[in-house]
Design an enzyme around this catalytic site. Sequence first.
Site, PDB file in Angstrom:
ATOM      1  N   TYR A 476       0.869  -1.176   0.000  1.00  0.00           N
ATOM      2  CA  TYR A 476       0.000   0.000   0.000  1.00  0.00           C
ATOM      3  C   TYR A 476       0.906   1.225   0.000  1.00  0.00           C
ATOM      4  O   TYR A 476       0.855   2.076   0.886  1.00  0.00           O
ATOM      5  CB  TYR A 476      -0.943  -0.014   1.205  1.00  0.00           C
ATOM      6  CG  TYR A 476      -1.989  -1.122   1.156  1.00  0.00           C
ATOM      7  CD1 TYR A 476      -2.428  -1.636  -0.062  1.00  0.00           C
ATOM      8  CD2 TYR A 476      -2.549  -1.640   2.320  1.00  0.00           C
ATOM      9  CE1 TYR A 476      -3.390  -2.638  -0.117  1.00  0.00           C
ATOM     10  CE2 TYR A 476      -3.519  -2.643   2.269  1.00  0.00           C
ATOM     11  CZ  TYR A 476      -3.935  -3.134   1.045  1.00  0.00           C
ATOM     12  OH  TYR A 476      -4.889  -4.116   1.000  1.00  0.00           O
ATOM     13  N   ARG A 477       1.729   1.298  -0.983  1.00  0.00           N
ATOM     14  CA  ARG A 477       2.785   2.301  -1.031  1.00  0.00           C
ATOM     15  C   ARG A 477       2.221   3.712  -0.856  1.00  0.00           C
ATOM     16  O   ARG A 477       1.198   4.077  -1.427  1.00  0.00           O
ATOM     17  CB  ARG A 477       3.535   2.226  -2.353  1.00  0.00           C
ATOM     18  CG  ARG A 477       4.812   3.069  -2.337  1.00  0.00           C
ATOM     19  CD  ARG A 477       5.372   3.265  -3.710  1.00  0.00           C
ATOM     20  NE  ARG A 477       5.647   1.995  -4.384  1.00  0.00           N
ATOM     21  CZ  ARG A 477       6.656   1.188  -4.093  1.00  0.00           C
ATOM     22  NH1 ARG A 477       7.488   1.487  -3.133  1.00  0.00           N
ATOM     23  NH2 ARG A 477       6.833   0.069  -4.778  1.00  0.00           N
TER      24      ARG A 477
END
Length: 553
Positions: A476-477
């Site tokens: 979930y950069r």
Amino acid sequence: MASSSSSSSPLMLFLIPFLLFSVSWASSHHDVHENLLQCFISQYSSIPISQVVYTQNNSSYLAILDSTIQNPRFSTPTTPKPQLIITPLTESHVQVAVSCSRKYGVQIRTRSGGHDYEGLSYVSDVPFILVDLVNFQSISVNVKDNSAWVQSGATLGQVYYRIAEKSKTLAFPAGLCPSVGVGGHLSGGGYGMLMTKYGLAADNVIDAQMVDANGIVLNRVSMGEDLFWAIRGGGGASFGIILSWKITLVPVPPIVTVFRLNKFLGEGAIKLLHRWQYVAPNLPKDLFLKAILDALPSQSGERIVRASFDALFLGSADKLAPLMEEGFPELGLKLKDCIQMSWVESTLYFYYFPLGTSLDVLLNRTRNKDFFKAKSDYVKEPISENGLEGLWNRLLDDIEVGQVIFSPYGGRMSEITESQIPFPHREGNLYMIHYRVAWEEKGIIASNMHISWIRKLYSYMAPYVSKFPRAAYINYRDLDLGTNHNNGLTSYSQAKVWGHKYFKRNFERLILVKITVDPTNFFRNEQSVPAFTSGGNKKSAFLCYFILFFILM
Ligand SMILES: Cc1cc2nc3c(=O)[nH]c(=O)nc-3n(C[C@H](O)[C@H](O)[C@H](O)COP(=O)(O)OP(=O)(O)OC[C@H]3O[C@@H](n4cnc5c(N)ncnc54)[C@H](O)[C@@H]3O)c2cc1C
Ligand SMILES: *[C@@H]1O[C@H](CO)[C@@H](O)[C@H](O)[C@H]1NC(C)=O
Ligand SMILES: *[C@@H]1O[C@H](CO)[C@@H](O)[C@H](O)[C@H]1NC(C)=O
Ligand SMILES: *[C@@H]1O[C@H](CO)[C@@H](O)[C@H](O)[C@H]1NC(C)=O
């Protein structure tokens, strides 16, 4: 500790056949582009170049670039675009992509499914080429030894479909969205409804094939255990181009049970969510129960929030009902709420396909796209009812389409140690939170407004979630957590800010692997593991190695 494998010897650098025109490094941007193109043309002479190399002039260039961009925030006329798009057909094409771009000092971005939350797989602010693994989609399932070789460009939906074709009692523990690419997902961890039973996708990888910064093809034996450790959760983009993965398939019963119970405010949804925190992480491994908060327009037009409780049980409905009655009677599950189906059908159910949808949709690589921004958190202590109420009220905001997903940890996730693979979020975590806001309006003003909303939500949550570091999930950069300078000159104190959030103390070991396998920091992006050297300065690499060695001791 990082071992020095033969692949990292500088001698190997010269084994790559670099030939062609001798260029002056001072040549203009345009010349570099021409020479780069010539490099590909000459090296790909044995195959029709038109199938593999797309210049910006090619009429298919934009369609290919856009094909798997999942977040239109990174698909505007002003978004930086690759000089060339390479769609390799063979591993040697990937090797040439590395050697040509290295020779001409052009960065590589590797894309498998294009789901990167910040578009790092196809956008860079320095000259770059895109290596798109769209032609690396093959999957071979071996039911005799419960394994499969899966190429990075395959999607999770394709993997689930091909497993189900061969067996009704085998599965793979990975994500919910069928269009997610194997390449990014497995190299960043990868979780789904089988997480508490079998861990992450990356926990179930047993071999891999990759091309390193020297253009050498490696497998588990030739890359060595340190690099093999790093690519299972450390983010593949820092270490090379991973072509394929050997995965372990896990047993599931021929029939599983699912349910989805929607609860609204008047039905005590906040109390139930509060209770969920105590229940879900301690359920038997065979029962995964997540919670989702969604903001929806109600019939009267006002915004309402819905809590839904989604469960997968690896067994039959008559066994699930008493388990729920015992563990979570407040939820009020009835036998009639339970639906029995095969595991592969459950993958459709949890992605909201209507019951009875043909499994073929798993092969569809396209999804409906929206502008979005997302963030993640880990929770170690149950959040108070008050705290949850505040979150709920923020979701009622008129203009925002917000969603918050709570995924329980525990079970298998707590049995695997923090350093087994780079993904460190194990025992002691009750659950992970995923926050997402989506919108339809184009343009930077709309985008800033919605992003600012989710940033405020994130600050609101600070007292309730993990601290020192406030942990986050690399898949979930989130570039708000900190970035490197894309030119590669980043200090340790700068990089560890985001590095410890994703990897905790595994970050230092990732750096050691990076220094060993890619000392010139050829593979890099805004959140790649840094090598702390510029231009392959070995003395400083050596120094870093020792400093880090003592940090780790
Ligand atoms: C709609 C949606 C649903 C999602 N659902 C889940 C979920 O249920 N569970 C979960 O865990 N995650 C989920 N994710 C997050 C997803 O796992 C990550 O975004 C993942 O990195 C995507 O992989 P990709 O190949 O599609 O992305 P890409 O954008 O292609 O790649 C992501 C990163 O990995 C690098 N990379 C890609 N391929 C390679 C390769 N072959 N070699 C080296 N580096 C490579 C890229 O350069 C980039 O840095 C979801 C994302 C979206 C958009
Ligand atoms: C563009 O690429 C396609 C497919 O790779 C190729 O057939 C075509 O010749 C190219 N067109 C131009 C104008 O280069
Ligand atoms: C595109 O084509 C034009 C002529 O058709 C040429 O002058 C230009 O250099 C080409 N650009 C690229 C990026 O290939
Ligand atoms: C694939 O899914 C997209 C998005 O839902 C849809 O628009 C498209 O029609 C689907 N394609 C096929 C072949 O079903």
